[in-house]
Design an enzyme around this catalytic site. Structure first.
Site, PDB file in Angstrom:
ATOM      1  N   ALA A   9       8.965  -5.073   1.025  1.00  0.00           N
ATOM      2  CA  ALA A   9       8.088  -4.222   0.219  1.00  0.00           C
ATOM      3  C   ALA A   9       6.782  -4.026   0.965  1.00  0.00           C
ATOM      4  O   ALA A   9       6.525  -4.667   1.989  1.00  0.00           O
ATOM      5  CB  ALA A   9       7.809  -4.871  -1.135  1.00  0.00           C
ATOM      6  N   GLU A  82       7.105 -14.376   4.009  1.00  0.00           N
ATOM      7  CA  GLU A  82       6.408 -13.740   5.127  1.00  0.00           C
ATOM      8  C   GLU A  82       7.326 -13.552   6.335  1.00  0.00           C
ATOM      9  O   GLU A  82       6.946 -13.792   7.487  1.00  0.00           O
ATOM     10  CB  GLU A  82       5.149 -14.524   5.510  1.00  0.00           C
ATOM     11  CG  GLU A  82       4.171 -14.725   4.371  1.00  0.00           C
ATOM     12  CD  GLU A  82       3.500 -13.455   3.858  1.00  0.00           C
ATOM     13  OE1 GLU A  82       3.672 -12.383   4.470  1.00  0.00           O
ATOM     14  OE2 GLU A  82       2.807 -13.536   2.825  1.00  0.00           O
ATOM     15  N   CYS A 139       1.351   3.185  -5.249  1.00  0.00           N
ATOM     16  CA  CYS A 139       0.083   3.560  -4.634  1.00  0.00           C
ATOM     17  C   CYS A 139      -0.895   3.870  -5.770  1.00  0.00           C
ATOM     18  O   CYS A 139      -0.484   4.194  -6.896  1.00  0.00           O
ATOM     19  CB  CYS A 139       0.316   4.799  -3.762  1.00  0.00           C
ATOM     20  SG  CYS A 139      -1.162   5.478  -2.978  1.00  0.00           S
ATOM     21  N   CYS A 141      -2.402   6.478  -6.242  1.00  0.00           N
ATOM     22  CA  CYS A 141      -2.188   7.862  -6.686  1.00  0.00           C
ATOM     23  C   CYS A 141      -1.010   7.989  -7.640  1.00  0.00           C
ATOM     24  O   CYS A 141      -0.807   9.046  -8.235  1.00  0.00           O
ATOM     25  CB  CYS A 141      -1.994   8.794  -5.481  1.00  0.00           C
ATOM     26  SG  CYS A 141      -0.368   8.657  -4.697  1.00  0.00           S
TER      27      CYS A 141
END
Length: 192
Positions: A9, A82, A139, A141
């Site tokens: 991701a 990670e 995001c 937006c």
């Protein structure tokens, strides 16, 4: 049959939180697991740390070139946080553990860095994993975030070392490709 899973991701999608939830589930079933993270990941020291405040010690801080000594008798699953910081050799070792040893491996990590380039470990995992799953996030937006934006003291940057762990001056946010491109253009940065 054991498999190698890669769950990827953008930043802040909850990868470490998801890993810790899976660890909790395996614990509740009495399964034997090993929690691993690359030794180059300095965030949290010897712990897997979620931005939600949940954390857990790792069993193995894995340095490149160090063997991952695992037997089917010891573990049911290996959880890797990670994973983008792994080397291609380490990613191959995880595949070997799943295929040859027979222990399921679930690795969590970023697909790309702040420049939009592949991390070597993530690129190899995308190539060799039996199952690949995207963990989605948004995001600002409202579009699906697929990129990572690095800012230093609030200013987006598109050059520099691939790895820069959060230290207060460096921040990361997940953004969509359109917003990443807009920030890139505003900064006068090219894809070169």
């Amino acid at each position: 049959m054991a498999k190698l899973h890669f769950r990827y991701a953008a930043m802040n999608a909850g990868k470490s939180t998801a890993l810790l939830q899976v660890a909790h589930n395996y614990d509740s079933l009495g399964k034997r697991m090993m929690l691993v993270k690359p030794s180059v990941d300095l965030k949290g020291g010897d712990r897997i740390v979620s931005r939600l405040g949940v954390e857990r010690p790792v069993d193995f801080l894995w340095a490149d070139g160090e063997p991952l000594n695992v037997t089917k008798a010891d573990y049911d699953v290996i959880l890797v946080d990670e994973a983008q910081f792994l080397s291609p050799r380490q990613a191959n070792d995880l595949l070997d553990v799943a295929v040859r040893v027979g222990v399921t491996v679930i690795a969590y990590g970023l697909r790309t860095d702040f420049r939009g380039d592949s991390f070597p470990g993530a690129a190899r995992l995308l190539t060799v994993a039996h199952e690949i799953e995207e963990i989605r996030t948004l995001c600002a937006c409202g579009s699906k975030a697929t990129m990572n934006l690095r800012s230093i003291n609030g200013v987006p940057v598109f050059a520099g070392d691939q790895v820069a762990i959060d230290d207060g001056s460096v921040q990361y946010e997940s953004v969509c490709a359109a917003c990443h491109q807009r920030f890139r253009e505003e900064a006068g940065a090219s894809w070169d």
